[in-house]
Enzyme design. Structure first.
Site, short mmCIF file in Angstrom:
data_model
loop_
_atom_site.label_atom_id
_atom_site.label_comp_id
_atom_site.label_asym_id
_atom_site.label_seq_id
_atom_site.Cartn_x
_atom_site.Cartn_y
_atom_site.Cartn_z
N LYS A 45 0.84 -1.19 0.00
CA LYS A 45 0.00 0.00 0.00
C LYS A 45 0.88 1.26 0.00
O LYS A 45 1.39 1.68 1.05
CB LYS A 45 -0.90 0.03 1.24
CG LYS A 45 -1.73 -1.23 1.47
CD LYS A 45 -2.80 -1.43 0.42
CE LYS A 45 -3.66 -2.65 0.74
NZ LYS A 45 -4.63 -2.96 -0.34
N HIS A 158 13.93 -6.11 -4.55
CA HIS A 158 13.81 -7.40 -5.22
C HIS A 158 13.91 -7.32 -6.74
O HIS A 158 14.13 -8.34 -7.39
CB HIS A 158 12.49 -8.08 -4.86
CG HIS A 158 12.36 -8.48 -3.43
ND1 HIS A 158 13.29 -9.28 -2.80
CD2 HIS A 158 11.42 -8.18 -2.49
CE1 HIS A 158 12.91 -9.47 -1.54
NE2 HIS A 158 11.79 -8.81 -1.33
N ASP A 193 15.13 -5.43 6.13
CA ASP A 193 13.83 -5.96 5.72
C ASP A 193 13.76 -7.44 6.12
O ASP A 193 14.78 -8.11 6.18
CB ASP A 193 13.72 -5.82 4.20
CG ASP A 193 12.33 -6.02 3.65
OD1 ASP A 193 11.85 -7.17 3.68
OD2 ASP A 193 11.73 -5.05 3.16
N HIS A 195 12.73 -9.75 4.36
CA HIS A 195 13.08 -10.53 3.17
C HIS A 195 14.51 -10.23 2.74
O HIS A 195 14.99 -9.11 2.87
CB HIS A 195 12.13 -10.20 2.02
CG HIS A 195 10.70 -10.52 2.31
ND1 HIS A 195 9.81 -9.56 2.76
CD2 HIS A 195 10.00 -11.69 2.23
CE1 HIS A 195 8.62 -10.12 2.94
NE2 HIS A 195 8.71 -11.41 2.63
N ASP A 282 8.70 -4.58 7.40
CA ASP A 282 8.00 -5.84 7.58
C ASP A 282 8.72 -6.74 8.59
O ASP A 282 8.27 -7.86 8.86
CB ASP A 282 7.81 -6.58 6.25
CG ASP A 282 9.07 -6.63 5.41
OD1 ASP A 282 10.13 -6.22 5.91
OD2 ASP A 282 9.00 -7.09 4.24
N ARG A 288 1.77 -8.14 8.38
CA ARG A 288 0.87 -9.06 7.68
C ARG A 288 1.62 -10.21 7.00
O ARG A 288 1.06 -11.28 6.79
CB ARG A 288 0.05 -8.30 6.62
CG ARG A 288 -0.99 -7.35 7.19
CD ARG A 288 -1.70 -6.60 6.07
NE ARG A 288 -2.40 -7.50 5.15
CZ ARG A 288 -2.96 -7.11 4.00
NH1 ARG A 288 -2.88 -5.83 3.64
NH2 ARG A 288 -3.57 -7.97 3.23
#
Length: 437
Positions: A45, A158, A193, A195, A282, A288
């Site tokens: 978002k 990414h 992050d 990830h 995140d 989430r």
């Protein structure tokens, strides 16, 4: 895909004299960026960036920063890393003509059914704005006009040379680092992050001029599935890719116990001329998608630790899918780079109802189990420090004449070619009276 190393190098950086040096922060924000929409059920978002900016206004942080509207990155800038075909595809495709690009949509991983990189209105303009802020932030550091540059719309780590991945289409980080490498001998990339920062690591996997350090969840088929401790670079870049694979539930104490010693050793061995810090949110508790358990303070302590080295730093956003937590985190980290204390009670703002019922800036960690035992973290730290000791010294670079600093502008053709320099940022600098008191 790897970056070619035939980049002009510097012999002298245009840093200001010591008496001028202070905590000067350049902050980039396009007020239209929150209006881009990945889709109803998509976790990404861009609205979170508008929420962050609104908190910066409510807390009055803008008074202590130079605030800029980012320039739109050009096609030519994007193809410094991305392939011409891929960038041209992103420029041309839209939801209305998607039927003309069926093969390319599959080829470039955009708009695929069930895919993570949807095709939405204004996609290319969104990429231009995100990327322009990161490149121009790098230029502010290069010119010596700022000590820290902040672009919360950036950090999309990414994206690959010819492929979208993980909600990311254009890799603004790689493009900003490439800009830095024209002037800085060595650039350190740090990623917190949840990830793995695979796109950035892949781009610089065989060079010793960029060290990538990523702290991330690894295992259990977690995206993107890369970033094992044994992935450490190749050829000239061996040991210049540092991966810290973590397990579910790591909290502030555990994260700090490995982040601080690893980054301290990296700074000693690599001696970077500039730092790019990706602050994906995140990794916060109750995200989430993420599975870490950091608080806003714990996340912000990483930013503070890096900032205290006093090296020119580009601070970027990244992941983060609980938009209320993301806005809190990035507001707090903006205050950290400004060395400002902020009230824990969130002041009234345009998104006031989002932060109820307690309206507190800080979030509590969740009761989830921490799968990272002290023994595991100690072994991980020991192996990483052992790898870092394999670096004999910071790599040297050949001295060449430093290229001039060009600041692109939509009106560039009308500019005096003899006066193009960092001062042209003033055209995009936001006046104080554009914000409320």
């Amino acid at each position: 895909t790897v970056i070619p190393l035939e980049i002009p190098l510097l012999f002298q950086l245009p840093r200001p004299p010591p008496f001028m040096s202070q905590n000067r922060v350049s902050y980039f924000m396009d007020t239209a960026i929150g209006g881009y929409y990945y889709g109803q059920h998509h976790p990404m978002k861009p609205h979170r960036i508008s929420m962050t900016h609104n908190l910066c206004l409510a807390y009055g942080l803008y008074r202590d920063m130079d605030v800029y509207r980012p320039r739109k990155a050009t096609f030519e800038e994007m193809t410094e890393f991305h392939s011409d075909e891929y960038a041209a595809f992103l420029k041309r495709v839209n939801p209305d003509n998607a039927h003309e690009f069926i093969k390319d949509l599959q080829r470039f991983n955009v708009g695929r059914t069930g895919g993570d990189c949807p095709l939405f209105d204004g996609l290319f303009e969104f990429c231009q704005s995100s990327t322009g802020g990161s490149i121009d932030g790098a230029k502010r550091l290069i010119s010596g006009a700022a000590d820290v540059a902040v672009n919360w719309a950036g950090g999309l780590h990414h994206a690959k040379k010819s492929e979208a991945s993980g909600f990311c289409y254009i890799n603004d980080i790689v493009l900003a680092i490439l800009e830095m490498l024209k002037y800085f001998p060595r650039v350190l990339y740090i990623d917190i992050d949840v990830h793995h920062g695979d796109g950035v690591e892949e781009a610089f996997y065989v060079t010793d001029r960029v060290m990538t350090v990523s702290f991330h969840k690894f295992g259990d088929m977690f995206f993107p599935g890369t970033g094992d401790i044994w992935d450490k670079g190749f050829g000239p870049g061996e040991y210049y890719a540092v991966n810290v694979p973590l397990k579910d539930g790591i909290d502030d104490e555990g994260f700090e116990s490995i982040f601080n010693p690893v980054i301290q050793k990296v700074m000693e061995m690599f001696r970077p001329s500039a730092i790019v810090l990706q602050c994906g949110a995140d990794s916060l508790a109750k995200d989430r998608i993420g599975c870490f358990n950091l608080t806003v303070k714990g996340h912000g302590n990483c930013v503070r630790f890096v900032r205290n080295f006093g090296v020119p730093t580009l601070v970027l956003g990244g992941g983060g899918y609980n938009i209320r937590s993301v806005a809190r985190c990035w507001l707090y980290e903006t205050a950290v780079v400004l060395d400002r204390e902020v009230d824990e009670q969130i002041p009234y703002n345009d998104y006031w109802e989002y932060f109820g019922p307690d309206f507190n800036l800080h979030i509590q960690k969740s009761p989830m189990e921490n799968s990272n035992s002290k023994e595991y973290l100690d072994k991980l730290k020991s192996k990483i420090l052992e790898n870092l000791r394999c670096l004999n010294a910071a790599p040297s670079v050949q001295m060449q004449e430093m290229p001039p600093i060009y600041i692109d502008s939509d009106d560039e053709d009308n500019m005096n070619p003899d006066s193009r320099n960092a001062e042209h940022f003033d055209d995009a600098k936001q006046k104080r009276n554009e914000f409320y008191d």
